[in-house]
Design a protein around this motif. Structure first.
Motif, PDB file in Angstrom:
ATOM      1  N   MET A 285      30.787  20.746  -7.603  1.00 63.99           N
ATOM      2  CA  MET A 285      32.143  20.447  -8.056  1.00 63.99           C
ATOM      3  C   MET A 285      32.575  21.247  -9.276  1.00 63.99           C
ATOM      4  SD  MET A 285      33.186  18.427  -5.738  1.00 63.99           S
ATOM      5  CE  MET A 285      34.784  18.161  -6.477  1.00 63.99           C
ATOM      6  N   GLY A 286      31.734  22.180  -9.711  1.00 62.70           N
ATOM      7  CA  GLY A 286      32.143  23.057 -10.793  1.00 62.70           C
ATOM      8  C   GLY A 286      32.467  22.297 -12.077  1.00 62.70           C
ATOM      9  N   SER A 287      33.458  22.795 -12.799  1.00 58.67           N
ATOM     10  CA  SER A 287      33.735  22.270 -14.143  1.00 58.67           C
ATOM     11  C   SER A 287      34.306  20.868 -14.164  1.00 58.67           C
ATOM     12  CB  SER A 287      34.684  23.223 -14.881  1.00 58.67           C
ATOM     13  OG  SER A 287      34.026  24.440 -15.176  1.00 58.67           O
ATOM     14  N   ALA A 479      34.241  26.452  -8.775  1.00 58.52           N
ATOM     15  CA  ALA A 479      32.821  26.659  -8.484  1.00 58.52           C
ATOM     16  C   ALA A 479      32.649  27.794  -7.491  1.00 58.52           C
ATOM     17  CB  ALA A 479      32.205  25.377  -7.915  1.00 58.52           C
ATOM     18  N   GLU A 480      31.800  28.748  -7.832  1.00 59.44           N
ATOM     19  CA  GLU A 480      31.453  29.786  -6.870  1.00 59.44           C
ATOM     20  C   GLU A 480      30.592  29.168  -5.776  1.00 59.44           C
ATOM     21  OE1 GLU A 480      29.549  32.734  -9.220  1.00 59.44           O
ATOM     22  OE2 GLU A 480      31.415  33.518 -10.071  1.00 59.44           O
ATOM     23  N   ASN A 488      28.307  33.470  -4.441  1.00 65.51           N
ATOM     24  CA  ASN A 488      29.227  34.507  -4.027  1.00 65.51           C
ATOM     25  C   ASN A 488      30.416  34.499  -4.989  1.00 65.51           C
ATOM     26  OD1 ASN A 488      31.266  36.060  -2.777  1.00 65.51           O
ATOM     27  ND2 ASN A 488      30.514  35.559  -0.728  1.00 65.51           N
ATOM     28  N   HIS A 489      30.568  35.566  -5.763  1.00 66.77           N
ATOM     29  CA  HIS A 489      31.609  35.610  -6.800  1.00 66.77           C
ATOM     30  C   HIS A 489      33.017  35.685  -6.218  1.00 66.77           C
ATOM     31  CE1 HIS A 489      28.370  36.001  -9.599  1.00 66.77           C
ATOM     32  NE2 HIS A 489      28.012  37.200  -9.160  1.00 66.77           N
ATOM     33  N   ASN A 490      33.118  35.964  -4.918  1.00 68.96           N
ATOM     34  CA  ASN A 490      34.438  36.126  -4.296  1.00 68.96           C
ATOM     35  C   ASN A 490      34.892  34.905  -3.498  1.00 68.96           C
ATOM     36  OD1 ASN A 490      34.734  38.866  -5.211  1.00 68.96           O
ATOM     37  ND2 ASN A 490      33.265  39.474  -3.615  1.00 68.96           N
ATOM     38  N   LYS A 491      34.054  33.875  -3.443  1.00 69.61           N
ATOM     39  CA  LYS A 491      34.421  32.664  -2.709  1.00 69.61           C
ATOM     40  C   LYS A 491      34.297  31.468  -3.638  1.00 69.61           C
ATOM     41  CE  LYS A 491      33.280  34.211   1.973  1.00 69.61           C
ATOM     42  NZ  LYS A 491      32.526  33.899   3.212  1.00 69.61           N
ATOM     43  N   ARG A 492      35.382  30.696  -3.722  1.00 66.01           N
ATOM     44  CA  ARG A 492      35.418  29.588  -4.681  1.00 66.01           C
ATOM     45  C   ARG A 492      35.781  28.276  -3.989  1.00 66.01           C
ATOM     46  NH1 ARG A 492      37.865  34.008  -6.839  1.00 66.01           N
ATOM     47  NH2 ARG A 492      37.052  34.805  -8.827  1.00 66.01           N
TER      48      ARG A 492
END
Length: 563
Positions: A285-287, A479-480, A488-492
């Motif tokens: 869930m990232g930040s 979140a990557e 993957n830096h291009n998919k969030r």
């Protein structure tokens, strides 16, 4: 001495008469039984043709055998979400089919979607009964009827109709061809005793009380429409949203897209892309997890709302934690939240300690399978062994996967005074909620989190979610995504957890957007540019239906009165 017994002629005649009488009575009884059986069979057929087959013409007939009835499903205000309708299903008596080839060709002129080979095999078989097609439209029924094929008939059945189509697909769920619940709240309805009622034969439509949900149909429409819009505008692969009453735990609206029309679902529920991502999908869930890290540090007393925390780079287990946004080497607790500081959050977790960190997230329900009525609920994942490095990354949302619904419910506990209230898709009063809620954080922690939410809504990454008059606060999360064991830096996977009205929160409003693309004119595709505006749009559209009145301060109130 033994004596031989003798029977006189008169005695023998008497005995034979008795036996003959008995045989006569037996034959009479047997004849009567056979007559009664035949009579019952005739009566049964008369009932069948007279009561169940009123429209037989040239071998075509309609059977109205009572079908399985289900209660209406209604929203919290009594608006119908699901109801039964009568439909005709086509069947054949193959033994009565005169020409299977001709019958096959005729039926295909009306129902071309049927498999010709399978249809012919059914019509040419020696069986006494075969379904040909279920759930015909009235026009299809009339067209087949007009063919006048002997040995083909209709049975009136019951199927579900959903006025909202796809709007609440994942909440309502589906019934199968026999009108039995197989997913969503339809399945919950059956598993809660309706199956037993069906078995007794007491499930007559006129005697069934409507099954009421906590869902508000109008709010559900607002959420669904926003998700459909966002999916297209941000060119994402999926989106989801939920609105939750923080005091009662009631789910007021929840949707996930892509979805499908419940009235014509086909195999859509089995497709991976149609997963209910809100409760049946797990994600890092990232930040948004910084909500829980901040609350944890405050609740354990390792910091207070005025504390300063070092945000300079530091090393753990061969990994270096650096700040994505360099806002200085020291930040206050609210600024760690406002600037979404990974280093600050990791330091807070380090001060709490690994064991207490895991216990706190467990207390919030983030690491456990959600207990609620909806059958489709996923189990969160976490490291088998929590090491210090795990605690550091989990602090800013990497290393634990949970459902968005788990996240929303946990966030509600942090802004409603500190109470964990189990979520429900059924109506629940505040008194009923008070009887089952648990105090899991200090009331002061909750007050502090409201203030931090408000700050971020006014000055931080949540600004795009704020709606004039409704004062939305909350936290973004970007979140990557993990692919083949690497980020993957291009998919969030983006999310926003919002609360409103933030001065006295009543609702959690959460959005998710999977793999959004950069909009034209925007610097990036982070959550502040997509997930946050989604929440703002949901609040803007739903507030009136939720009876939340806007406030504009003293000047605004004066202008409103003048108007």
């Amino acid at each position: 001495m033994k004596f031989a017994s003798r029977s006189t002629p008169a005695a023998s005649r008497s005995k034979r008469a008795v036996e003959h009488g008995r045989d006569g009575r037996s034959r009479t009884a047997l004849t009567s039984a056979m007559f009664l059986l035949a009579f019952a069979t005739i009566i049964g057929r008369l009932v069948w043709f007279g009561g169940f087959e009123p429209g037989r013409i040239d071998g075509m007939f309609v059977s109205s055998i009572p079908a399985s009835n289900r209660p209406d499903i209604v929203d919290r205000h009594g608006e119908i979400l699901a109801t039964d309708i009568r439909t005709a299903s086509l069947f054949a008596e193959p033994k009565r089919i005169i020409d299977a080839d001709e019958a096959t060709e005729a039926v295909l002129t009306v129902l071309p979607q049927l498999d010709p080979g399978a249809l012919y095999r059914k019509l040419s078989s020696k069986s006494g009964f075969a379904w040909l097609s279920r759930g015909l439209t009235p026009m299809q029924q009339q067209a087949v009827f007009n063919l006048g094929i002997p040995g083909i008939g209709f049975r009136t059945e019951t199927r579900r109709f959903y006025p909202g189509g796809s709007e609440a697909a994942h909440v309502l769920g589906l019934t199968n061809i026999d009108n039995r619940g197989i997913s969503g709240m339809e399945k919950y309805l059956d598993d809660s005793g309706f199956n037993a009622l069906q078995a007794t034969g007491l499930n007559r439509k006129e005697g069934l009380k409507a099954f009421r949900l906590s869902i508000d149909r109008n709010v559900q429409h607002v959420v669904h429409e926003e998700l459909v819009r966002a999916l297209k505008e941000y060119r994402a692969i999926a989106a989801g949203g939920v609105i939750l009453d923080v005091d009662t735990g009631e789910i007021i609206a929840m949707a996930s897209v892509p979805d499908y029309n419940l009235n014509d679902a086909g195999d859509a529920p089995l497709k991976k892309e149609n997963l209910n991502r809100m409760s049946a999908g797990t994600f890092e869930m990232g930040s948004t997890f910084k909500i829980f890290t901040t609350a944890m540090a405050l609740d354990f007393g390792v910091v207070n709302i005025n504390s300063q925390v070092a945000t300079s780079p530091f090393h753990v287990a061969g990994h270096t934690f650096r700040e994505f946004h360099n806002e200085g080497n020291w930040l206050s607790v609210p600024d760690i939240f406002k600037f979404s500081s990974n280093v600050g959050s990791a330091r807070e977790a380090d001060m709490v300690g690994t064991d207490r960190h895991r216990e706190f997230l467990t207390r919030l329900g983030l690491l456990s399978k959600m207990k609620t009525e909806l059958p489709e609920v996923a189990m969160p994942t976490q490291p088998h062994v929590w090491k210090k490095i795990n605690s550091m990354t989990i602090a800013f949302g990497h290393g634990v996967s949970t459902t968005p619904l788990n996240t929303a419910v946990a966030a509600a506990a942090l802004i409603n005074g500190g109470y964990y209230v189990p979520p429900t898709f059924l109506p629940r009063t505040e008194e009923e909620a008070a009887a089952i809620r648990r105090q899991i954080v200090n009331p002061q922690t909750s007050l502090d989190m409201r203030a931090i939410f408000k700050l971020n809504g006014e000055e931080g990454t949540g600004r795009q979610a704020d709606v004039p008059g409704y004062h939305v606060g909350g936290k973004t999360g970007t979140a990557e995504k993990v692919e083949h064991g690497k980020y993957n830096h291009n998919k969030r996977f983006n999310a926003f957890v919002g609360a409103f009205p933030i001065d006295k929160p009543r609702y959690i409003v959460m959005s998710i957007i999977d793999e959004p693309q950069v909009e034209k004119g925007k610097p990036n595709a982070q959550a502040g540019w997509n997930a946050a505006p989604m929440v703002g749009n949901m609040v803007r559209g739903a507030a009136t239906f939720l009876n939340v009145k806007p406030t504009f301060g003293e000047v605004g109130q004066h202008l409103m009165r003048e108007y």
